[in-house]
Design a protein around this motif. Structure first.
Motif, PDB file in Angstrom:
ATOM      1  N   GLN A  93       0.823  -1.209   0.000  1.00 40.80           N
ATOM      2  CA  GLN A  93       0.000   0.000   0.000  1.00 40.80           C
ATOM      3  C   GLN A  93       0.861   1.264   0.000  1.00 40.80           C
ATOM      4  O   GLN A  93       0.500   2.261  -0.616  1.00 40.80           O
ATOM      5  CB  GLN A  93      -0.952  -0.012   1.190  1.00 40.80           C
ATOM      6  N   VAL A  94       1.993   1.213   0.704  1.00 43.44           N
ATOM      7  CA  VAL A  94       2.903   2.360   0.691  1.00 43.44           C
ATOM      8  C   VAL A  94       3.414   2.594  -0.734  1.00 43.44           C
ATOM      9  O   VAL A  94       3.418   3.724  -1.241  1.00 43.44           O
ATOM     10  CB  VAL A  94       4.076   2.150   1.675  1.00 43.44           C
ATOM     11  N   LYS A  95       3.837   1.521  -1.374  1.00 43.07           N
ATOM     12  CA  LYS A  95       4.359   1.647  -2.739  1.00 43.07           C
ATOM     13  C   LYS A  95       3.287   2.160  -3.689  1.00 43.07           C
ATOM     14  O   LYS A  95       3.551   3.016  -4.541  1.00 43.07           O
ATOM     15  CB  LYS A  95       4.901   0.299  -3.219  1.00 43.07           C
ATOM     16  N   VAL A  98       2.831   5.863  -3.179  1.00 40.55           N
ATOM     17  CA  VAL A  98       3.943   6.581  -3.807  1.00 40.55           C
ATOM     18  C   VAL A  98       3.718   6.687  -5.312  1.00 40.55           C
ATOM     19  O   VAL A  98       3.905   7.754  -5.917  1.00 40.55           O
ATOM     20  CB  VAL A  98       5.275   5.879  -3.483  1.00 40.55           C
ATOM     21  N   ASN A  99       3.307   5.585  -5.928  1.00 36.38           N
ATOM     22  CA  ASN A  99       3.068   5.592  -7.375  1.00 36.38           C
ATOM     23  C   ASN A  99       1.948   6.561  -7.750  1.00 36.38           C
ATOM     24  O   ASN A  99       2.034   7.273  -8.755  1.00 36.38           O
ATOM     25  CB  ASN A  99       2.729   4.184  -7.860  1.00 36.38           C
ATOM     26  N   HIS A 100       0.879   6.566  -6.943  1.00 35.89           N
ATOM     27  CA  HIS A 100      -0.236   7.481  -7.205  1.00 35.89           C
ATOM     28  C   HIS A 100       0.221   8.932  -7.157  1.00 35.89           C
ATOM     29  O   HIS A 100      -0.101   9.735  -8.042  1.00 35.89           O
ATOM     30  CB  HIS A 100      -1.343   7.263  -6.171  1.00 35.89           C
ATOM     31  N   ALA A 101       0.953   9.279  -6.097  1.00 33.93           N
ATOM     32  CA  ALA A 101       1.404  10.660  -5.947  1.00 33.93           C
ATOM     33  C   ALA A 101       2.325  11.053  -7.094  1.00 33.93           C
ATOM     34  O   ALA A 101       2.228  12.166  -7.639  1.00 33.93           O
ATOM     35  CB  ALA A 101       2.110  10.825  -4.604  1.00 33.93           C
ATOM     36  N   LEU A 102       3.228  10.144  -7.472  1.00 37.71           N
ATOM     37  CA  LEU A 102       4.144  10.421  -8.581  1.00 37.71           C
ATOM     38  C   LEU A 102       3.381  10.631  -9.881  1.00 37.71           C
ATOM     39  O   LEU A 102       3.679  11.555 -10.650  1.00 37.71           O
ATOM     40  CB  LEU A 102       5.143   9.273  -8.722  1.00 37.71           C
ATOM     41  N   LEU A 103       2.403   9.763 -10.151  1.00 36.50           N
ATOM     42  CA  LEU A 103       1.602   9.907 -11.369  1.00 36.50           C
ATOM     43  C   LEU A 103       0.938  11.281 -11.416  1.00 36.50           C
ATOM     44  O   LEU A 103       0.960  11.969 -12.450  1.00 36.50           O
ATOM     45  CB  LEU A 103       0.545   8.798 -11.432  1.00 36.50           C
ATOM     46  N   GLN A 104       0.354  11.692 -10.302  1.00 40.95           N
ATOM     47  CA  GLN A 104      -0.346  12.977 -10.266  1.00 40.95           C
ATOM     48  C   GLN A 104       0.600  14.144 -10.540  1.00 40.95           C
ATOM     49  O   GLN A 104       0.269  15.058 -11.302  1.00 40.95           O
ATOM     50  CB  GLN A 104      -1.003  13.164  -8.898  1.00 40.95           C
ATOM     51  N   PRO A 115      -3.973   6.984 -19.559  1.00 45.88           N
ATOM     52  CA  PRO A 115      -5.248   6.259 -19.535  1.00 45.88           C
ATOM     53  C   PRO A 115      -5.225   5.007 -18.663  1.00 45.88           C
ATOM     54  O   PRO A 115      -6.259   4.600 -18.156  1.00 45.88           O
ATOM     55  CB  PRO A 115      -5.478   5.903 -21.007  1.00 45.88           C
ATOM     56  N   TRP A 116      -4.032   4.410 -18.490  1.00 42.29           N
ATOM     57  CA  TRP A 116      -3.931   3.192 -17.687  1.00 42.29           C
ATOM     58  C   TRP A 116      -3.411   3.470 -16.284  1.00 42.29           C
ATOM     59  O   TRP A 116      -3.013   2.546 -15.577  1.00 42.29           O
ATOM     60  CB  TRP A 116      -3.044   2.164 -18.391  1.00 42.29           C
ATOM     61  N   GLY A 117      -3.423   4.732 -15.874  1.00 42.49           N
ATOM     62  CA  GLY A 117      -3.056   5.071 -14.514  1.00 42.49           C
ATOM     63  C   GLY A 117      -1.670   4.601 -14.145  1.00 42.49           C
ATOM     64  O   GLY A 117      -0.708   4.801 -14.882  1.00 42.49           O
ATOM     65  N   ARG A 147     -10.052   3.490  -8.295  1.00 42.89           N
ATOM     66  CA  ARG A 147      -9.557   4.102  -7.060  1.00 42.89           C
ATOM     67  C   ARG A 147      -8.105   3.745  -6.780  1.00 42.89           C
ATOM     68  O   ARG A 147      -7.285   4.618  -6.468  1.00 42.89           O
ATOM     69  CB  ARG A 147     -10.441   3.654  -5.891  1.00 42.89           C
ATOM     70  N   ASP A 148      -7.763   2.480  -6.905  1.00 45.32           N
ATOM     71  CA  ASP A 148      -6.435   2.018  -6.488  1.00 45.32           C
ATOM     72  C   ASP A 148      -5.401   2.049  -7.603  1.00 45.32           C
ATOM     73  O   ASP A 148      -4.196   2.000  -7.319  1.00 45.32           O
ATOM     74  CB  ASP A 148      -6.532   0.593  -5.933  1.00 45.32           C
ATOM     75  N   TYR A 149      -5.848   2.090  -8.848  1.00 46.03           N
ATOM     76  CA  TYR A 149      -4.903   2.062  -9.962  1.00 46.03           C
ATOM     77  C   TYR A 149      -5.048   3.251 -10.912  1.00 46.03           C
ATOM     78  O   TYR A 149      -4.267   3.380 -11.857  1.00 46.03           O
ATOM     79  CB  TYR A 149      -5.048   0.751 -10.739  1.00 46.03           C
ATOM     80  N   SER A 150      -6.038   4.104 -10.684  1.00 40.62           N
ATOM     81  CA  SER A 150      -6.242   5.329 -11.478  1.00 40.62           C
ATOM     82  C   SER A 150      -6.530   5.066 -12.950  1.00 40.62           C
ATOM     83  O   SER A 150      -6.218   5.897 -13.815  1.00 40.62           O
ATOM     84  CB  SER A 150      -5.031   6.271 -11.357  1.00 40.62           C
ATOM     85  N   LEU A 151      -7.126   3.913 -13.284  1.00 29.96           N
ATOM     86  CA  LEU A 151      -7.532   3.688 -14.672  1.00 29.96           C
ATOM     87  C   LEU A 151      -8.648   4.647 -15.034  1.00 29.96           C
ATOM     88  O   LEU A 151      -9.525   4.941 -14.221  1.00 29.96           O
ATOM     89  CB  LEU A 151      -8.012   2.248 -14.874  1.00 29.96           C
ATOM     90  N   MET A 152      -8.630   5.115 -16.269  1.00 32.73           N
ATOM     91  CA  MET A 152      -9.703   5.984 -16.738  1.00 32.73           C
ATOM     92  C   MET A 152     -10.938   5.126 -17.024  1.00 32.73           C
ATOM     93  O   MET A 152     -10.825   3.968 -17.448  1.00 32.73           O
ATOM     94  CB  MET A 152      -9.252   6.764 -17.962  1.00 32.73           C
ATOM     95  N   PRO A 153     -12.133   5.661 -16.771  1.00 31.85           N
ATOM     96  CA  PRO A 153     -13.362   4.852 -16.868  1.00 31.85           C
ATOM     97  C   PRO A 153     -13.530   4.132 -18.197  1.00 31.85           C
ATOM     98  O   PRO A 153     -14.001   2.986 -18.233  1.00 31.85           O
ATOM     99  CB  PRO A 153     -14.469   5.886 -16.635  1.00 31.85           C
TER     100      PRO A 153
END
Length: 511
Positions: A93-95, A98-104, A115-117, A147-153
């Motif tokens: 979950q930590v990793k 980190v990936n989510h924040a970096l992507l943003q 598109p694939w988060g 939510r967890d992988y940021s894939l586009m709908p």
């Protein structure tokens, strides 16, 4: 606003476990190909600093700094509650946070949406299958992907449609591990395409005798057939790939069919027999008649493009008219399920060119159409000489991918398999579309990895999937014909020993 001046080859990362650096490279590589993480600030074009707070929830703040332009971007992400007592889950979950924040923060800095988060793997469909196998309701599984992988709908909707179609085409998809499929690798082509990294050698080249290679392949077929007989294992599908299998002569191809039928104990029960005939310059009436007589279920005749200049540039020594002529000849001779490939993003081709290709496809109406997005594969001529090839930007690639989706829907095609590749343009995907009931069973099996595939011949990779566990072991055959000729007996023995170990002592006659 897109920061068009931002260029990164190296980034200095701080504030996180160095074990996360590989994931950071992969996420960053979606925006900046070939980027590397450095721990030395003087070697980097930009710095990325993470602040990680762990408690009942994990929170990550990231700052991206471009010192040359004195610009800074920030992003934060907070992840769900930890599961107590599961350290591996906590670290995961930590990793992910980190990936989510970096992507943003990278999306802010570049203006590019991914598109694939945060997904960088080849098989996103496997992720959805895995959740469904764990009895996660589909609605919740889709929520997790967003939510967890940021894939586009719209990508989630595509995955859902593919999963649904796969389960219709292969109702026993989740229980196929009590059978196997076979892949036969024929490593010869008339010429090698500029984007290709498959084991493909000019058939008139000096990479080992074709006859010597085929003699070795005949022995390997007999050894595998004997192994299948001992273990009482049925074969679901057989796929001839390469290279281009129809590069060899009709007599050589027929001898292969004869050997297969004699050696494979369940040959008459095989659900699908596919032969790639992707290069139309390898087809003639004799070979098409042979494929018809041997009841081949599915062939590929692949244009890749309907632009003459493009074909010349990428090294395909056939004309558009030759593609169309061989397709019509196959139809006249009674070949039913024909697949055709198109590649989005070939050099000097944009949306208008792609629309022209779709217009030709509308006239031909092949039973299946595989739409690839160009990938700059390591080792290909195109990758080694990028300055020679001008390709569309990510935004236009995305429009072409979406247009393919809309066009196939309007024509009655359904998506049934999907995979992604490193360095794929626009961070998009490759999708197989088919008319309902015409899907390639082998393509579904190899992508979802629900069944062992025994690879025979040059460059064939066996996927050894232990029944009941899903554990996967890859076993590659030599890629180069002479290396195969020199080692096939030893390699076959070792490979079948690995299959023995995976299948073990059990029921159904297995030794």
């Amino acid at each position: 606003m897109v920061h068009r001046g931002l260029l990164m080859r190296k980034i200095q990362v701080s504030g996180v476990d160095p074990a996360f650096h590989r994931d950071i490279e992969l996420i960053s590589g979606l925006f900046f190909p070939k980027i590397k993480v450095s721990i030395e600030p003087h070697q980097a074009e930009a710095t990325v600093h993470f602040t990680v707070q762990e408690g009942e929830r994990v929170g990550v703040r990231v700052t991206l700094t471009d010192p040359e332009r004195d610009q800074t971007w920030h992003a934060t992400h907070e992840d769900a509650l930890y599961r107590e007592g599961v350290p591996s889950q906590r670290r995961k979950q930590v990793k992910r946070a980190v990936n989510h924040a970096l992507l943003q923060v990278l999306e802010k800095a570049t203006g590019v949406r991914q598109p694939w988060g945060i997904l960088t793997g080849v098989r996103p469909t496997k992720l959805l299958h895995g959740m469904l196998l764990e009895d996660v309701p589909l609605v919740e599984a889709k929520r997790v992907l967003e939510r967890d992988y940021s894939l586009m709908p719209y990508k989630i909707d595509l995955l859902e449609e593919i999963i649904r179609r796969q389960k219709i085409a292969l109702p026993d998809l989740y229980t196929l591990d009590q059978a196997v499929s076979l892949y036969i690798g024929i490593p010869f082509c008339p010429t090698k395409c500029a984007y290709c990294t498959f084991p493909a050698y000019a058939i008139r080249g000096k990479n080992g005798s074709v006859e010597e290679f085929l003699a070795g392949l005949h022995e390997e077929i007999e050894a595998v057939g004997a192994w299948l007989d001992r273990h009482n294992l049925p074969v679901t599908t057989i796929y001839f790939g390469g290279g281009t299998p129809t590069s060899i002569t009709a007599e050589q191809l027929e001898e292969l069919f004869i050997r297969m039928k004699a050696a494979i104990p369940s040959y008459d029960g095989v659900r699908e027999l596919t032969v790639e005939a992707g290069r139309p310059d390898t087809l003639d009436k004799e070979k098409l008649d042979l494929l018809k007589r041997w009841k081949v279920d599915r062939i590929s005749i692949n244009p890749q493009s309907f632009e003459e200049d493009t074909l010349k540039l990428i090294g395909r020594h056939h004309t558009v008219e030759e593609t169309l002529g061989k397709y019509r000849l196959a139809r006249e001779m009674g070949l039913h399920n024909i697949n055709m490939d198109l590649i989005i993003g070939l050099p000097n081709e944009g949306l208008d060119t792609f629309r022209q290709s779709l217009a030709v496809m509308e006239e031909l109406r092949p039973e299946s159409l595989t739409v690839h997005t160009l990938s700059f594969k390591r080792g290909s001529h195109m990758t080694r000489n990028p300055d020679k090839y001008r390709v569309a930007d990510g935004e236009e690639i995305g429009r072409m991918v979406q247009e393919a989706r809309e066009w196939t829907q309007s024509m009655g095609y359904v998506p049934y398999y999907l995979y992604r590749q490193k360095n794929i343009l626009g961070n998009q995907e490759n999708v197989g579309y088919a008319f309902p009931g015409e899907e390639s069973l082998y393509n579904i099996i190899i992508m979802e990895e629900r069944q062992s595939i025994i690879g025979l011949g040059c460059g064939a990779v066996s996927k050894i999937i232990s029944p009941g566990t899903g554990r996967i072991n890859r076993w590659p055959n030599p890629k180069e014909p002479q290396a195969y000729i020199d080692t096939y007996r030893e390699q076959t023995e070792k490979k079948l020993a690995a299959f023995d170990e995976a299948y073990g002592v059990g029921t159904r006659g297995r030794v």
